[in-house]
Design an enzyme around this catalytic site. Structure first.
Site, PDB file in Angstrom:
ATOM      1  N   LYS A  69      44.187  79.721   9.974  1.00 38.09           N
ATOM      2  CA  LYS A  69      45.153  78.997  10.812  1.00 38.09           C
ATOM      3  C   LYS A  69      45.055  77.493  10.603  1.00 38.09           C
ATOM      4  CE  LYS A  69      45.748  78.274  15.833  1.00 38.09           C
ATOM      5  NZ  LYS A  69      45.847  79.004  17.113  1.00 38.09           N
ATOM      6  N   ASP A  85      39.511  81.759  17.729  1.00 37.55           N
ATOM      7  CA  ASP A  85      40.667  81.279  18.479  1.00 37.55           C
ATOM      8  C   ASP A  85      40.745  81.969  19.845  1.00 37.55           C
ATOM      9  OD1 ASP A  85      43.080  80.132  19.123  1.00 37.55           O
ATOM     10  OD2 ASP A  85      44.115  80.788  17.307  1.00 37.55           O
ATOM     11  N   ASP A  86      40.540  81.217  20.898  1.00 33.93           N
ATOM     12  CA  ASP A  86      40.619  81.769  22.266  1.00 33.93           C
ATOM     13  C   ASP A  86      39.517  82.801  22.546  1.00 33.93           C
ATOM     14  OD1 ASP A  86      42.928  80.271  22.147  1.00 33.93           O
ATOM     15  OD2 ASP A  86      44.275  81.866  22.823  1.00 33.93           O
ATOM     16  N   LYS A 136      41.240  79.092  29.138  1.00 27.01           N
ATOM     17  CA  LYS A 136      42.054  78.243  28.251  1.00 27.01           C
ATOM     18  C   LYS A 136      43.138  77.484  29.033  1.00 27.01           C
ATOM     19  CE  LYS A 136      45.396  78.754  24.435  1.00 27.01           C
ATOM     20  NZ  LYS A 136      45.906  79.661  23.398  1.00 27.01           N
ATOM     21  N   CYS A 149      44.664  75.110  21.463  1.00 34.63           N
ATOM     22  CA  CYS A 149      44.406  75.138  20.016  1.00 34.63           C
ATOM     23  C   CYS A 149      44.624  73.832  19.257  1.00 34.63           C
ATOM     24  CB  CYS A 149      45.317  76.177  19.359  1.00 34.63           C
ATOM     25  SG  CYS A 149      45.402  77.772  20.177  1.00 34.63           S
ATOM     26  N   HIS A 209      47.851  74.721  11.907  1.00 37.71           N
ATOM     27  CA  HIS A 209      48.274  74.280  13.237  1.00 37.71           C
ATOM     28  C   HIS A 209      48.136  72.775  13.500  1.00 37.71           C
ATOM     29  CE1 HIS A 209      48.652  75.529  17.755  1.00 37.71           C
ATOM     30  NE2 HIS A 209      49.817  75.295  17.175  1.00 37.71           N
ATOM     31  N   ASP A 253      37.891  77.460  19.391  1.00 36.78           N
ATOM     32  CA  ASP A 253      38.672  76.219  19.542  1.00 36.78           C
ATOM     33  C   ASP A 253      38.949  75.858  20.991  1.00 36.78           C
ATOM     34  OD1 ASP A 253      40.518  78.283  20.042  1.00 36.78           O
ATOM     35  OD2 ASP A 253      42.173  77.178  19.130  1.00 36.78           O
ATOM     36  N   ASN A 254      38.807  76.832  21.874  1.00 39.54           N
ATOM     37  CA  ASN A 254      38.940  76.597  23.330  1.00 39.54           C
ATOM     38  C   ASN A 254      38.394  77.850  24.011  1.00 39.54           C
ATOM     39  OD1 ASN A 254      42.168  76.988  22.279  1.00 39.54           O
ATOM     40  ND2 ASN A 254      41.402  78.504  23.734  1.00 39.54           N
TER      41      ASN A 254
END
Ligand code: CA
Length: 462
Positions: free
Chosen positions: A134, A38-39, A306, A78, A136, A288-289
């Site tokens: 996660k 994530d990130d 991001k 995300c 989301h 994810d990004n």
């Protein structure tokens, strides 16, 4: 032909796909381990050249498999990115154009139930399934993992999350009364809130490794979605001690969070080895990004971060391993998308795709079989629809951007991966062609999101 001859001479062709025991001659369905960070910054993994943050286990995936230099996600934050790769369809087709509210009373705030998620497609093909970490993509009961093709779930329903057990004080997402408290919900074991006693990243890794160890003979799909290294910046002394040499505190904590995740990936890879399943398991790792400004990540040399349509927002660390099918040490420079994973899994499992829900990705199998072969041309597209939508397209080495506020931009990524030189004035015909293609592509998408965002852009960054 030369590549095939070379393959035969060097012996890796002998590996071939594993075949099923039913005598049909069909390749056995591969296990599928899909690991999402994530990130995470493009430059913050060893396999993309990081020397500051060792990631030996992530590097194992790339070294024993295939690294994509130009791997993209379908959105630079995300929620929409996840909605894209979990459905194999560009998320604006069903109005998932922003991060959803964490509102469990809203059945529209997530991936619509008439979209067939990858978990649902694989469950229908006989896979055992588990989601860890996660979620989301919807907190309404109808949108939760156990109602979306996953037999097991261990994780949390919201976006970001606190990492320290003592901070997880809110029983359920329904009990959240104020902004930010969704970071504090207890972990759900299937649908039961449970106490944890370890650092969150470690807990997720253990649950994932246990699922692999306990899997029965059916093929399995493990979706391991770490929230690391997304904010809040929290790490334990064990991991921080590895980075005493990094002076910047935020960057040091970030490195520790990445390192914890890397340890966890090692745990899962070891579990695959111990179960004797590594050979015919497709392991995918991506972020994810792109890296965020807030977590001290690095996307170098890519531009921005991001939340943007520049490469630092959408191009991510991306590696796959499947010893039965992919030669170790492969590198592909073909631009690929996280949307391609769904298409790949339905391809190798021969799963029919509903005609009214066409996929936006393309199977990666031809790249797996011959990573350096020229692939048929295609365009990759993005739409950011917060205000008037902006459109982005990658065609070959060219990237065009049409932004209603900032105008048009054209970059040649081959010569200029950092997007420093806008060529739109120099090459107006190419700019026009790309801009038109991108706008045509998105012309029929619903204009507005199907649900309210939790805040207005750009603060909506979870
Ligand atoms: Ca993210």
């Amino acid at each position: 032909m030369a590549a095939k001859l070379l393959a035969a001479l060097t012996g890796f062709a002998l590996l071939g796909p594993a075949f099923s025991a039913d005598g049909s001659g069909r390749p056995a369905a591969p296990d599928f381990v899909f690991i999402v960070a994530d990130d995470l910054g493009y430059a913050d993994v060893g396999f993309n050249g990081s020397e500051e943050i060792p990631t030996p286990h992530l590097d194992r995936i790339a070294d024993e498999g295939l690294r994509f230099t130009d791997g993209y996600v379908s959105f630079p934050v995300c929620g929409p990115s996840r909605a894209g790769f979990l459905t194999g369809r560009f998320q604006d087709r069903f109005g998932f154009t922003r991060n959803p509210t964490a509102d469990p009373s809203n059945p529209d705030a997530g991936i619509p139930v008439d979209e067939r998620m990858i978990s649902e497609a694989l469950a229908s093909a006989g896979y055992q399934t588990m989601a860890v970490g996660k979620w989301h993509v919807g907190t309404h009961p109808s949108l939760r993992p156990l109602n979306r093709g996953f037999e097991r779930f261990f994780g949390f329903l919201s976006g970001g999350h606190k990492y320290l057990p003592e901070e997880l004080t809110v029983e359920r997402i329904e009990d959240v009364k104020k902004r930010g408290d969704w970071y504090r919900t207890k972990l759900l074991d299937d649908d039961t809130p449970v106490e944890i006693d370890e650092y969150l990243t470690d807990e997720l890794s253990h649950a994932a490794a246990d699922f692999v160890a306990d899997a029965d003979d059916r093929p399995f799909f493990l979706y391991l979605a770490y929230n690391a290294p997304h904010t809040p910046m929290q790490a334990t002394p064990k991991y921080l001690a590895r980075f005493d040499h990094i002076e910047d505190r935020r960057r040091r904590t970030y490195a520790a969070m990445v390192s914890a995740m890397d340890d966890g990936v090692g745990e899962v890879l070891d579990s695959l080895d111990e179960a004797g399943r590594a050979e015919n398991t497709l392991v995918v790792f991506l972020s994810d990004n792109g890296g965020a400004e807030s977590n001290a990540s690095s996307n170098s040399p890519l531009r921005a971060h991001k939340g943007t349509y520049f490469e630092g927002g959408i191009r991510v660390p991306f590696a796959v391993r499947w010893p039965a099918r992919i030669a170790a040490g492969s590198v592909s420079r073909t631009p690929v998308s996280s949307l391609d994973l769904y298409a790949t899994l339905v391809d190798v499992n021969d799963i029919a795709v509903p005609s009214d829900k066409p996929l936006d990705g393309r199977s990666l199998v031809s790249i797996f079989d011959d990573p350096t072969a020229e692939q048929p041309a295609r365009d990759l597209f993005w739409r950011l629809a917060y205000r008037d939508p902006s459109y982005t397209i990658r065609r070959g080495s060219l990237k065009g951007i049409v932004d209603p506020e900032k105008g048009t931009m054209l970059f040649d990524l081959e010569a200029d991966s950092a997007e420093t030189t806008d060529l739109s004035r120099e090459r107006p015909a190419a700019m026009r062609e790309l801009g038109d293609a991108a706008k045509n592509w998105g012309a029929d998408f619903p204009r507005d999101a199907a649900f309210p965002g939790r805040l207005s852009w750009p603060a909506e960054a979870d």
